[in-house]
Design a protein around this motif. Structure first.
Motif, PDB file in Angstrom:
ATOM      1  N   GLN A  48       0.922  -1.062  -0.001  1.00  0.00           N
ATOM      2  CA  GLN A  48       0.058   0.092   0.057  1.00  0.00           C
ATOM      3  C   GLN A  48       0.818   1.153  -0.030  1.00  0.00           C
ATOM      4  N   VAL A  49       1.844   1.249   0.687  1.00  0.00           N
ATOM      5  CA  VAL A  49       2.936   2.405   0.847  1.00  0.00           C
ATOM      6  C   VAL A  49       3.530   2.593  -0.758  1.00  0.00           C
ATOM      7  N   PHE A  50       4.016   1.347  -1.034  1.00  0.00           N
ATOM      8  CA  PHE A  50       4.695   1.673  -2.518  1.00  0.00           C
ATOM      9  C   PHE A  50       3.467   2.171  -3.540  1.00  0.00           C
ATOM     10  N   ILE A  51       2.194   1.765  -3.396  1.00  0.00           N
ATOM     11  CA  ILE A  51       1.292   2.313  -4.432  1.00  0.00           C
ATOM     12  C   ILE A  51       1.060   3.807  -4.294  1.00  0.00           C
ATOM     13  N   ARG A  52       1.072   4.199  -2.984  1.00  0.00           N
ATOM     14  CA  ARG A  52       0.618   5.534  -2.740  1.00  0.00           C
ATOM     15  C   ARG A  52       1.851   6.459  -3.189  1.00  0.00           C
ATOM     16  N   SER A  53       3.154   5.793  -2.960  1.00  0.00           N
ATOM     17  CA  SER A  53       4.126   6.502  -3.429  1.00  0.00           C
ATOM     18  C   SER A  53       4.048   6.834  -4.892  1.00  0.00           C
ATOM     19  N   LEU A  54       3.851   5.737  -5.685  1.00  0.00           N
ATOM     20  CA  LEU A  54       3.613   5.876  -7.129  1.00  0.00           C
ATOM     21  C   LEU A  54       2.652   6.947  -7.519  1.00  0.00           C
ATOM     22  N   ILE A  55       1.493   6.744  -7.149  1.00  0.00           N
ATOM     23  CA  ILE A  55       0.448   7.451  -7.286  1.00  0.00           C
ATOM     24  C   ILE A  55       1.021   9.048  -6.968  1.00  0.00           C
ATOM     25  N   ARG A  56       1.757   9.279  -5.956  1.00  0.00           N
ATOM     26  CA  ARG A  56       1.920  10.876  -5.514  1.00  0.00           C
ATOM     27  C   ARG A  56       3.040  11.223  -6.323  1.00  0.00           C
ATOM     28  N   SER A  57       3.954  10.393  -6.821  1.00  0.00           N
ATOM     29  CA  SER A  57       5.149  10.695  -7.743  1.00  0.00           C
ATOM     30  C   SER A  57       4.490  10.852  -9.220  1.00  0.00           C
ATOM     31  N   GLN A  58       3.519  10.159  -9.750  1.00  0.00           N
ATOM     32  CA  GLN A  58       2.824  10.488 -11.144  1.00  0.00           C
ATOM     33  C   GLN A  58       1.983  11.938 -10.847  1.00  0.00           C
ATOM     34  N   LEU A  59       1.485  11.967  -9.808  1.00  0.00           N
ATOM     35  CA  LEU A  59       0.940  13.287  -9.733  1.00  0.00           C
ATOM     36  C   LEU A  59       1.525  14.520  -9.473  1.00  0.00           C
ATOM     37  N   ARG A  60       2.623  14.377  -8.862  1.00  0.00           N
ATOM     38  CA  ARG A  60       3.594  15.311  -8.965  1.00  0.00           C
ATOM     39  C   ARG A  60       4.118  15.726 -10.337  1.00  0.00           C
ATOM     40  N   LEU A  61       4.529  14.778 -10.909  1.00  0.00           N
ATOM     41  CA  LEU A  61       5.105  14.688 -12.055  1.00  0.00           C
ATOM     42  C   LEU A  61       4.033  15.513 -13.286  1.00  0.00           C
ATOM     43  N   GLY A  62       2.890  15.335 -13.020  1.00  0.00           N
ATOM     44  CA  GLY A  62       1.732  15.832 -14.038  1.00  0.00           C
ATOM     45  C   GLY A  62       1.830  17.283 -13.495  1.00  0.00           C
ATOM     46  N   ILE A  63       1.951  17.561 -12.333  1.00  0.00           N
ATOM     47  CA  ILE A  63       1.773  19.025 -11.764  1.00  0.00           C
ATOM     48  C   ILE A  63       3.005  19.636 -12.353  1.00  0.00           C
ATOM     49  N   VAL A  64       4.109  19.046 -12.225  1.00  0.00           N
ATOM     50  CA  VAL A  64       5.208  19.656 -12.686  1.00  0.00           C
ATOM     51  C   VAL A  64       5.254  20.089 -14.202  1.00  0.00           C
ATOM     52  N   VAL A  65       5.083  19.137 -14.952  1.00  0.00           N
ATOM     53  CA  VAL A  65       4.975  19.235 -16.438  1.00  0.00           C
ATOM     54  C   VAL A  65       3.957  20.247 -16.992  1.00  0.00           C
ATOM     55  N   ALA A  66       2.804  20.254 -16.018  1.00  0.00           N
ATOM     56  CA  ALA A  66       1.781  21.115 -16.570  1.00  0.00           C
ATOM     57  C   ALA A  66       2.184  22.671 -16.185  1.00  0.00           C
ATOM     58  N   ALA A  67       2.959  22.628 -14.972  1.00  0.00           N
ATOM     59  CA  ALA A  67       3.131  24.069 -14.638  1.00  0.00           C
ATOM     60  C   ALA A  67       4.093  24.484 -15.319  1.00  0.00           C
ATOM     61  N   TYR A 106       4.809  24.302 -30.335  1.00  0.00           N
ATOM     62  CA  TYR A 106       4.508  22.911 -30.798  1.00  0.00           C
ATOM     63  C   TYR A 106       5.851  22.173 -30.372  1.00  0.00           C
ATOM     64  N   PRO A 107       7.138  22.901 -30.612  1.00  0.00           N
ATOM     65  CA  PRO A 107       8.188  21.987 -29.904  1.00  0.00           C
ATOM     66  C   PRO A 107       7.880  21.756 -28.489  1.00  0.00           C
ATOM     67  N   VAL A 108       7.561  22.901 -27.792  1.00  0.00           N
ATOM     68  CA  VAL A 108       7.442  22.847 -26.282  1.00  0.00           C
ATOM     69  C   VAL A 108       6.643  21.671 -25.915  1.00  0.00           C
ATOM     70  N   ILE A 109       5.328  21.616 -26.597  1.00  0.00           N
ATOM     71  CA  ILE A 109       4.236  20.424 -26.273  1.00  0.00           C
ATOM     72  C   ILE A 109       4.900  19.069 -26.464  1.00  0.00           C
ATOM     73  N   GLY A 110       5.746  18.987 -27.622  1.00  0.00           N
ATOM     74  CA  GLY A 110       6.356  17.787 -28.024  1.00  0.00           C
ATOM     75  C   GLY A 110       7.563  17.342 -26.808  1.00  0.00           C
ATOM     76  N   LEU A 111       8.147  18.243 -26.362  1.00  0.00           N
ATOM     77  CA  LEU A 111       9.206  18.068 -25.421  1.00  0.00           C
ATOM     78  C   LEU A 111       8.680  17.794 -24.120  1.00  0.00           C
ATOM     79  N   SER A 112       7.508  18.399 -23.681  1.00  0.00           N
ATOM     80  CA  SER A 112       6.746  18.023 -22.375  1.00  0.00           C
ATOM     81  C   SER A 112       6.066  16.719 -22.504  1.00  0.00           C
ATOM     82  N   ALA A 113       5.622  16.278 -23.551  1.00  0.00           N
ATOM     83  CA  ALA A 113       5.025  15.054 -23.544  1.00  0.00           C
ATOM     84  C   ALA A 113       6.156  13.948 -23.549  1.00  0.00           C
ATOM     85  N   TRP A 114       7.161  14.238 -24.295  1.00  0.00           N
ATOM     86  CA  TRP A 114       8.305  13.260 -24.217  1.00  0.00           C
ATOM     87  C   TRP A 114       8.883  12.893 -22.938  1.00  0.00           C
ATOM     88  N   LEU A 115       8.935  14.109 -22.137  1.00  0.00           N
ATOM     89  CA  LEU A 115       9.488  14.237 -20.956  1.00  0.00           C
ATOM     90  C   LEU A 115       8.697  13.385 -19.797  1.00  0.00           C
TER      91      LEU A 115
END
Length: 134
Positions: A48-67, A106-115
């Motif tokens: 459960q700790v591993f799953i919560r950690s994965l969810i938090r890291s994916q959420l953090r990643l999405g927020i950082v890329v969007a920001a 458009y290159p920024v969108i592509g780079l963001s998606a790739w990262l």
């Protein structure tokens, strides 16, 4: 009525149907299937700790890329608004703001998606390593 928790899709094993009860080729310990082993790991406190950690890291990643993307978009808008005469500039007959948006965003969108995809895959790989999945 009992609650059913769906944690993973049924696995497919060559030579047999795609069922949750199929034994893996490596032979699970004491006849346990890979799905049962994964479910047991996810039901444990550590799982459960591993799953919560994965969810938090994916959420953090999405927020950082969007920001980051929004900051770059804001910087482009500020550049056009704060530099006098830049909006009237023409490149090959096209307004500079159109060129900036077309060739700059458009290159920024592509780079963001790739990262995002690369980092999300790395996060999931780290989770699988921690959880013991192959």
């Amino acid at each position: 009525m009992t609650r059913v928790r769906v944690t993973a899709p049924r696995s497919f094993h060559p030579g047999g149907p795609a069922t949750a009860g199929s034994i893996t080729a490596g032979g699970a310990a004491a006849g346990r299937t890979a799905v049962e082993t994964r479910e047991a790991a996810e039901e444990s406190d550590a799982g459960q700790v591993f799953i919560r950690s994965l969810i938090r890291s994916q959420l953090r990643l999405g927020i950082v890329v969007a920001a980051g993307f929004l900051l770059i978009l804001l910087a482009f808008a500020l550049l056009l608004g704060l530099v006098p005469g830049l909006a009237e500039l023409r490149i090959a007959g096209l307004p500079f703001d159109w060129v900036l948006l077309g060739a700059g965003i458009y290159p920024v969108i592509g780079l963001s998606a790739w990262l995002y995809v690369r980092t999300a895959a790395r996060n999931e790989s780290r989770y699988r390593d921690l959880a013991g999945d192959k």
